[in-house]
Structure formats: structure tokens, C-alpha cells
Scaffold this motif. Structure first.
Motif, PDB file in Angstrom:
ATOM      1  N   GLY A 256      24.010 117.310  46.441  1.00  0.00           N
ATOM      2  CA  GLY A 256      22.754 116.742  45.962  1.00  0.00           C
ATOM      3  C   GLY A 256      22.041 117.779  45.096  1.00  0.00           C
ATOM      4  N   ALA A 257      21.314 117.305  44.090  1.00  0.00           N
ATOM      5  CA  ALA A 257      20.730 118.213  43.105  1.00  0.00           C
ATOM      6  C   ALA A 257      19.726 119.198  43.709  1.00  0.00           C
ATOM      7  N   ILE A 273      30.747 119.795  48.864  1.00  0.00           N
ATOM      8  CA  ILE A 273      31.593 118.616  49.105  1.00  0.00           C
ATOM      9  C   ILE A 273      30.862 117.412  48.513  1.00  0.00           C
ATOM     10  N   PRO A 274      31.022 117.147  47.193  1.00  0.00           N
ATOM     11  CA  PRO A 274      30.272 116.066  46.561  1.00  0.00           C
ATOM     12  C   PRO A 274      30.565 114.716  47.220  1.00  0.00           C
ATOM     13  N   TRP A 275      29.510 113.920  47.348  1.00  0.00           N
ATOM     14  CA  TRP A 275      29.642 112.556  47.883  1.00  0.00           C
ATOM     15  C   TRP A 275      30.232 111.697  46.769  1.00  0.00           C
ATOM     16  N   HIS A 282      27.601 111.548  40.187  1.00  0.00           N
ATOM     17  CA  HIS A 282      26.712 112.632  39.731  1.00  0.00           C
ATOM     18  C   HIS A 282      26.774 113.887  40.606  1.00  0.00           C
ATOM     19  N   GLN A 283      27.116 113.723  41.886  1.00  0.00           N
ATOM     20  CA  GLN A 283      27.149 114.930  42.732  1.00  0.00           C
ATOM     21  C   GLN A 283      28.243 115.895  42.268  1.00  0.00           C
ATOM     22  N   ILE A 299      35.030 120.925  46.997  1.00  0.00           N
ATOM     23  CA  ILE A 299      36.054 120.340  47.861  1.00  0.00           C
ATOM     24  C   ILE A 299      36.028 118.817  47.690  1.00  0.00           C
ATOM     25  N   ASP A 300      37.195 118.249  47.485  1.00  0.00           N
ATOM     26  CA  ASP A 300      37.303 116.802  47.324  1.00  0.00           C
ATOM     27  C   ASP A 300      37.234 116.159  48.711  1.00  0.00           C
TER      28      ASP A 300
END
Ligand SMILES: CC(=O)N[C@H]1[C@@H](OP(=O)(O)OP(=O)(O)OC[C@H]2O[C@@H](n3ccc(=O)[nH]c3=O)[C@H](O)[C@@H]2O)O[C@H](CO)[C@@H](O)[C@@H]1O
Length: 343
Positions: A256-257, A273-275, A282-283, A299-300
């Protein structure tokens, strides 16, 4: 002190609410500020604002965002409801008669921004993410200025306001969270303001293989899941999270930004760990810059590589037990304030 009246909306999640809070707290220091804040019923800003700014005027709005994908038939009802709320909001703003509006995202900003436009009251928008959200895109046509955290050709890049402590923070402070030996490596784990089952699952696998001497402060509703790990200290939510971010050794989080802005501001190393469900991914794009600077790995969440996480943790340096974070001003917050013409 100058008398200023401001209408504010921004919330639904911490990522939208905390930037607004950072700006309002700074504004209050030098001005006689009267705030009218439209909060979303049941969401973070409704719960936190009365304590964060006790003298703010608060109006609770009961509304829900549009369902994605957008062509869901239920959205007709939601749009109709949002229109009814707009009438109510417009009346309240007219009565309050503000100098300007300040909106930091979340669907509640839609009817608030539209009301401000209809009443010819100037308003400002802050976009936290690397890709602009649908509500802000619409509002950008009417806003006096658009502030952004990331670079956009057509807008003013101020950066993302972060909450700061008014005093220095000592590493010793971490003892407050149950960690006795602060000469150990200490990481903070959290999944944005709403928590994340996915982050919990991934970290469960990490904890199975990590050294007992590495300690984790983990924000989660699933604390039971971790009860057998003696080096994992669980909390449901911590209001002053920056007290940990500023003095621990590294972070594991969503991308999150506002979390990313805090990681940058407090000069931290992070496993992000982008959602993958975030609009237009965007994450992931939020996370890229930190990765380029070598401060983070991405991390995916769909194919998490546990070894990569463990290796990154291994390489993180441990701060000295006497480490102190010396508080400083947040440039982004001040950039925004300097760009508001009515102040
Ligand atoms: C699911 C969702 O809609 N996510 C969005 C939301 O995320 P979300 O609300 O999770 O926002 P961020 O990760 O950007 O920020 C989280 C904030 O919550 C704070 N915090 C968290 C846990 C805690 O115990 N205490 C605490 O204070 C953090 O310090 C940080 O200030 O807004 C962000 C900013 O627009 C977007 O980038 C995200 O994609």
C-alpha cells in the motif's frame, strides 16, 4: 492564528485516512483550524478520528463503494444511494461554509468532491498510489490542484504525507511489545491497515524455518495461528505503528502506498508482498521504486519464494541497542500545505 475552515474526506482504509490526518495535525499547529470531516460509517476514520482530532466536526455517511467489475447491476442502486448522500453532504457543506476542501481518496470523496464543485468551493486532492484511483480520476477534472505521491506528468508531486512522532524514538521502545532482548534482529510484519490472510500464510512458512533469535512483531487477527512460535509477538492493531517502523530492523508488508511512504521515510528495508487484487495492480507498481533502490524485494503472493524472504532477512543488519530515531519534519506534508492557496 489564522482562522481556516476545511472540509475533509479520505478513508475507508488507513492508506487514505493517515495522509489526511498527517496534514490536518500539521495544519492545526499554526492555524485556528475548524474541520468538518465526512467519515464512512464503520470504517477506520470513523473509529480513529474522534481520538486523533477530538475537536473535529464529524458527519457519518453510510455508503458503499461500487462493486468491481463496474457493470454489476447492483451498482445502479449504489449510485442512486450515493446521489441521495450527495444531497445531504452538499447541505452540510453549505451550512459549514468552508474555505476549501481536502480529499485523500476512498469512494466517500466522490459525493463530497462533487458537492464542493457544485458549491464553487475550491478543493484539493491527494493521490497516494502510482496509478490513480477511479474516484480521484473523476475529481481531478474539478479539483484546484492534485497532489501525488508518485510522478504524474500533469500533477504536483508532493510525496505521501506520513504520521510522525513529536519526540525521538528509542529502540528500547520495542520492549513495550514484549521483546526483551533488543540486540536480536527484530522485524515488523503487517498486511496494510486491514490485515492480510495471505501475508499471514506466507509468514507462517517463514517462521517455520527462521532462527529463534529473529523476533517478529506481527499484526494479525489470526494470532492463534502463531501461538507455537515463541519468537512471534502478535497484535491485532497498533495505532502508533511508526514507533516500531522507526526503530526495528526491517519490515514485511503489503505494498500500500502509505506503508511504502513510511518505509521510505523511516529509511527501512522491506519485503513487499503486493496485493494482486489492487486496481490495475497498483500495489506492484508502488513497490517497484523501493525495489530499484535496493531497499526492498518484491514477493509474488501467488508464487511466494520462502527462501528469498529468509535470505533477505538474513542480510538485514541489526541496529545498535542504543539506536534512536531522531524525529524530523515530513517534507510531503509541508509541500501540500505550501501549495494550498487559501492558507
Ligand atoms: C485493500 C486496500 O484497499 N488497499 C489500499 C489501501 O491500503 P491500506 O489501508 O492497507 O494502506 P497502506 O498500506 O497504504 O497504509 C496502511 C497504514 O495503516 C497503518 N497501520 C497498519 C496496521 C496497524 O496495526 N497500524 C497502523 O497504523 C500503517 O502504518 C499505514 O499508515 O490504501 C492504499 C493507499 O491508498 C493503497 O495503496 C492500497 O492498495
Amino acid at each position: 492564528m489564522k482562522k481556516i475552515k476545511v472540509v475533509v474526506a479520505g478513508g475507508g482504509t488507513g492508506g487514505h485516512y493517515y495522509p489526511a490526518l498527517a496534514v490536518l495535525k500539521e495544519l492545526k499547529k499554526k492555524n485556528d483550524l475548524e474541520i468538518l470531516y465526512f467519515v464512512t460509517d464503520g470504517r477506520i476514520e470513523e473509529k480513529k478520528l474522534p481520538k486523533d482530532i477530538p475537536d473535529a466536526n464529524i458527519i457519518k455517511i453510510n455508503m458503499k463503494g461500487l462493486i468491481r467489475p463496474i457493470y454489476n447491476p447492483k451498482n445502479i442502486q449504489r449510485l442512486f444511494h450515493a446521489y441521495k448522500k450527495y444531497i445531504e453532504i452538499k447541505d452540510e457543506i453549505k451550512k459549514f461554509s468552508p474555505d476549501f476542501g481536502f480529499l485523500t481518496g476512498g469512494y466517500i470523496c466522490g459525493p463530497v468532491g462533487y458537492s464542493l464543485k457544485k458549491l464553487n468551493i475550491p478543493f484539493y486532492v491527494h493521490e497516494q498510489n502510482s496509478i490513480m484511483g477511479i474516484t480521484n480520476k473523476r475529481l481531478s477534472k474539478w479539483a484546484k490542484k492534485i497532489f501525488t505521491s508518485f510522478y504524474f506528468k500533469e500533477f504536483i508531486q508532493t510525496g505521501n504525507p506520513v504520521r510522525i512522532s513529536d519526540h525521538d524514538i528509542k529502540r528500547e521502545n520495542l520492549k513495550k511489545y514484549g521483546i526483551e532482548n533488543i540486540s536480536n534482529k527484530i522485524l515488523l510484519v503487517f498486511g496494510g491497515s486491514l490485515g492480510s490472510n495471505k501475508v499471514d500464510d506466507i509468514m507462517y512458512e517463514v517462521y517455520k524455518k527462521s532462527s529463534i533469535n529473529t523476533k517478529f512483531i506481527h499484526i494479525t487477527e489470526n494470532d492463534n495461528k502463531f501461538k507455537n512460535f515463541k519468537n512471534v509477538f502478535c497484535f491485532k492493531y497498533i495505532d502508533e505503528l511508526y514507533e516500531i517502523i522507526s526503530v526495528c530492523d526491517g519490515i514485511v508488508s503489503r505494498a500500500g502506498a502509505t506503508s511504502i511512504a513510511e518505509i521510505k521515510f523511516y529509511d527501512q528495508k522491506a519485503i513487499l508482498i503486493p496485493w494482486s487484487g489492487a486496481s490495475e495492480n497498483h500495489q506492484y507498481y508502488n513497490a517497484l521504486e523501493l525495489q530499484k533502490n535496493g531497499k526492498a524485494i518484491i514477493i509474488d503472493e501467488k508464487k511466494p519464494n520462502i527462501e528469498d524472504i529468509l535470505n533477505f532477512i538474513n542480510k538485514i543488519n541489526i541496529k545498535n541497542i542504543n539506536y534512536t530515531w531522531h524525529t524530523k519534519k515530513d517534507v510531503s506534508t509541508n509541500e501540500i500545505i505550501n501549495n494550498i492557496d487559501e492558507i
